[in-house]
Design an enzyme around this catalytic site. Structure first.
Site, mmCIF file in Angstrom:
data_model
loop_
_atom_site.group_PDB
_atom_site.id
_atom_site.type_symbol
_atom_site.label_atom_id
_atom_site.label_comp_id
_atom_site.label_asym_id
_atom_site.label_seq_id
_atom_site.Cartn_x
_atom_site.Cartn_y
_atom_site.Cartn_z
ATOM 1 N N TRP A 253 -0.203 3.535 -8.769
ATOM 2 C CA TRP A 253 -0.866 2.506 -9.585
ATOM 3 C C TRP A 253 -2.122 3.080 -10.261
ATOM 4 O O TRP A 253 -2.256 3.051 -11.483
ATOM 5 C CB TRP A 253 -1.209 1.291 -8.711
ATOM 6 C CG TRP A 253 -1.946 0.177 -9.405
ATOM 7 C CD1 TRP A 253 -2.104 0.000 -10.756
ATOM 8 C CD2 TRP A 253 -2.622 -0.934 -8.787
ATOM 9 N NE1 TRP A 253 -2.831 -1.144 -11.010
ATOM 10 C CE2 TRP A 253 -3.172 -1.736 -9.824
ATOM 11 C CE3 TRP A 253 -2.826 -1.323 -7.460
ATOM 12 C CZ2 TRP A 253 -3.900 -2.898 -9.565
ATOM 13 C CZ3 TRP A 253 -3.542 -2.490 -7.208
ATOM 14 C CH2 TRP A 253 -4.072 -3.265 -8.247
ATOM 15 N N TYR B 89 1.949 -0.235 -14.780
ATOM 16 C CA TYR B 89 0.800 0.617 -14.452
ATOM 17 C C TYR B 89 0.471 1.509 -15.651
ATOM 18 O O TYR B 89 1.107 2.552 -15.853
ATOM 19 C CB TYR B 89 1.071 1.499 -13.228
ATOM 20 C CG TYR B 89 1.385 0.746 -11.948
ATOM 21 C CD1 TYR B 89 1.014 -0.587 -11.764
ATOM 22 C CD2 TYR B 89 2.059 1.379 -10.901
ATOM 23 C CE1 TYR B 89 1.301 -1.266 -10.589
ATOM 24 C CE2 TYR B 89 2.344 0.701 -9.716
ATOM 25 C CZ TYR B 89 1.963 -0.623 -9.571
ATOM 26 O OH TYR B 89 2.261 -1.280 -8.396
ATOM 27 N N ARG C 264 -7.549 -1.019 -1.260
ATOM 28 C CA ARG C 264 -8.048 -0.499 -2.545
ATOM 29 C C ARG C 264 -9.319 0.333 -2.401
ATOM 30 O O ARG C 264 -10.211 0.294 -3.233
ATOM 31 C CB ARG C 264 -8.264 -1.658 -3.537
ATOM 32 C CG ARG C 264 -7.001 -2.488 -3.699
ATOM 33 C CD ARG C 264 -7.243 -3.795 -4.375
ATOM 34 N NE ARG C 264 -6.170 -4.732 -4.031
ATOM 35 C CZ ARG C 264 -5.570 -5.556 -4.875
ATOM 36 N NH1 ARG C 264 -5.928 -5.577 -6.132
ATOM 37 N NH2 ARG C 264 -4.632 -6.369 -4.482
ATOM 38 N N GLN D 92 -7.610 14.137 -2.186
ATOM 39 C CA GLN D 92 -7.299 12.837 -1.573
ATOM 40 C C GLN D 92 -5.835 12.778 -1.140
ATOM 41 O O GLN D 92 -5.506 12.244 -0.079
ATOM 42 C CB GLN D 92 -7.569 11.699 -2.571
ATOM 43 C CG GLN D 92 -9.032 11.428 -2.829
ATOM 44 C CD GLN D 92 -9.239 10.330 -3.876
ATOM 45 O OE1 GLN D 92 -8.282 9.752 -4.388
ATOM 46 N NE2 GLN D 92 -10.495 10.070 -4.207
#
Length: 329
Positions: free
Chosen positions: A21, A57, A223, A300
């Site tokens: 996303w 997205y 999130r 990440q």
């Protein structure tokens, strides 16, 4: 990496699945295409072979980025998961939201999954992804203007044509899942789930467990809130949807961070980050099959993939659950 079977199918997804996303930029302020591609590739190198995306997205950008990232990788080594039923280029169905695209232009987004639209969307996704089939094709949100049977007759046709392997849903409740199942076997339900957002455990998750539907948990890190890196004075980029979200109000951030401080010593003991501990807990939660996790860059993505190495004992899970309860979550 570990892999889990999806429903009654022979499809297996990586327990940590790349959620694309944020890679599309839309609603996240912006994205760096090259960083997103590197993030997907770095995850793949550590066994994250499943990627979840959607046309909405970035209005095609996320799917194109995924398509670029997987070029040169043998297709049978990947599981491509995408969606349909959110149209920004057709004013049909129910208006879902007014938004802005990545160029800052106003767009109206509709929930629509009529038969012809589903067929059309699939063709567009295949082109953007640079593939000739989708492993798991999911309706993005319920479309209350189209009979569920019509929508899944279209998906059934795509399966017959070899363009789709299996059908899934997102954001469906038990009754909607049951109805969809009457037309076509649904193997999974993608729903929001995190330590601080467990409402789906009341009815939807038990229904999925009972009926052998896999649960793909989206926003397991809420999130970014559960990373411990969000502070009360955090500055969001222009266009970041988290601005104004109740979870990101100063009092909610403070409450969450106080809870995270309680479990941080356990993360330290495991030589893990808070994010990895949160993901380790998530994938051991009853009924949760897969955690969909986004990443903005390779670092990440590697950290997310390595969460699979965080093994929690029954006592450690109980400790986290007790802290969640005493924090009021």
């Amino acid at each position: 990496m570990e892999y889990r079977k999806i429903g009654n199918s022979d499809l297996e997804l990586s327990v940590i699945t790349f959620g694309a996303w944020a890679a599309g930029g839309w609603m996240w302020g912006s994205t760096d295409r090259n960083d997103a591609i590197k993030a997907i590739k770095a995850g793949y190198d550590l066994g994250v072979t499943s990627i979840d995306t959607a046309p909405i997205y970035g209005q095609g950008d996320s799917e194109e980025i995924v398509g670029d990232a997987i070029k040169g990788i043998s297709r049978d080594k990947l599981q491509i998961v995408t969606k349909f039923g959110m149209r920004w280029d057709l004013a049909k169905g129910n208006l879902a939201m007014k938004s802005k695209n990545n160029a800052g232009e106003d767009i109206d987004v509709y929930k629509y999954a009529g038969k012809e639209s589903v067929i059309y969307e699939c063709e567009q996704s295949l082109k953007r992804l640079g593939t000739d089939y989708i492993d798991l094709y999911q309706i993005h949100w319920p479309d209350l203007t189209t009979p569920i049977s019509e929508t899944f007759e279209a998906v059934s046709r795509l399966i017959e044509q070899g363009k789709v392997r299996y059908a899934g849903v997102c954001n469906y409740d038990g009754a909607q899942l049951k109805e969809a199942d009457q037309t076509l076997e649904i193997v999974s339900n993608q729903i929001p789930f995190s330590m601080v957002n467990r409402g789906v455990e009341k009815e939807t998750v038990p229904y999925c467990i009972e009926n052998n539907k896999s649960v793909l948990a989206y926003s397991p890190m809420e999130r970014g809130l559960l990373t411990g890196k969000i502070t009360a004075d955090y500055k969001f980029e222009e266009g970041d949807h988290r601005q104004g979200n109740p979870y990101f109000k100063p009092e909610s951030i403070a409450k969450t961070n106080a809870f995270l401080a309680k479990i941080k010593p356990l993360a330290d003991e495991k030589q893990a980050t808070l994010s990895q501990l949160v993901l380790g807990w998530t994938i051991e939660r009853p009924g949760i099959t897969i955690a969909l996790v986004g990443a903005r860059n390779a670092k990440q993505s590697i950290q997310n993939a390595e969460a699979i190495n965080v093994k929690l004992t029954t006592d450690e899970i109980q400790f986290i659950n007790t802290e969640l309860k005493s924090a009021g979550f």
